[in-house]
Enzyme design. Structure first.
Site, PDB file in Angstrom:
ATOM      1  CG  ASP A 107      52.116  86.969  75.675  1.00 18.37           C
ATOM      2  OD1 ASP A 107      52.033  88.208  75.595  1.00 18.37           O
ATOM      3  OD2 ASP A 107      52.690  86.384  76.613  1.00 18.37           O
ATOM      4  CG  ASN A 153      46.005  94.622  76.066  1.00 20.58           C
ATOM      5  OD1 ASN A 153      45.681  93.885  75.135  1.00 20.58           O
ATOM      6  ND2 ASN A 153      46.881  94.245  76.989  1.00 20.58           N
TER       7      ASN A 153
END
Length: 222
Positions: free
Chosen positions: A13, A61
């Site tokens: 991340d 996403n």
């Protein structure tokens, strides 16, 4: 005290924030993040890790801008083309986990070719979670489950040969698992690192491995 982990999963991340902090396009952050995956894979081999799983693209996403998704897919395709031969030469087995029905056919062919090319390699397995979501994986398995307990259910997951991660690392300072390996990580040790993923260097990785070594894994026992 635990020995070093053999099976490690990482929530990679922070690519976007890394790019934003430097005033560069977000795809540059993803490129830097891909370089970090490659570098930490080498570290994993050096530390005797047998499986490394990285969160490359989640089911959520797809909600990002079309421009970012397109750039990500293009980058992923280019990386597969250039890096599969190198990873194969280094003895890396590549395995993709996640849905495959929403990936463009040309990219899917590249993914399947990479898996086929590296299938017999044994130095380390790199599991790449692509269009992956933990809840979706469990739902997909549940639709085909006809009984037999946890072991039988586990055989219906995207990669039934995957070992349950000893250690799950998340970078960028966030402290959540974000729909990642919900079944497999039930007993994983969790370590949260402050570095954004492109800044997650060898020293940061070793710090997380050292933290794991201080834990006592009891799996519900005493």
């Amino acid at each position: 005290m635990s020995e070093g982990p053999k099976y490690v999963a990482i929530i990679t991340d922070g690519n976007g924030r890394w790019a934003q902090a430097r005033g560069v396009p977000v795809v540059d952050g993803h490129q830097a993040g891909a370089d970090t995956v490659k570098a930490r894979l080498k570290d994993a081999v050096r530390h005797g890790i047998k499986e490394l799983t990285v969160y490359s693209f989640s089911t959520e996403n797809w909600s990002r801008s079309a421009e970012e998704v397109t750039a990500l897919m293009r980058m992923f395709s280019q990386r597969l083309m250039t890096e599969t031969p190198e990873l194969h030469a280094e003895g890396v087995r590549m395995r993709f986990i996640g849905r495959r029905d929403r990936v463009a056919s040309a990219l899917l062919e590249q993914m399947e070719a990479a898996e086929a090319t590296t299938a017999a390699n044994t130095r380390i397995t790199l599991f790449i979670a692509f269009d992956y979501g933990g809840r979706q994986e469990i739902l997909d398995a549940a639709e085909r489950y006809t009984g037999g307990g946890e072991e039988a259910f586990g055989q219906l997951l995207y990669a039934p040969e995957m070992h349950e991660p000893d250690l799950l690392i998340r970078t960028s300072g966030e402290q959540r698992v974000s729909n990642y390996l919900l079944w497999q990580a039930a007993y994983s040790e969790l370590v949260f690192a402050p570095e954004l993923w492109p800044d997650f260097d060898s020293a940061a990785f070793e710090r997380c491995l050292d933290e794991y070594s201080t834990r006592q894994r009891r799996f519900g026992g005493r």
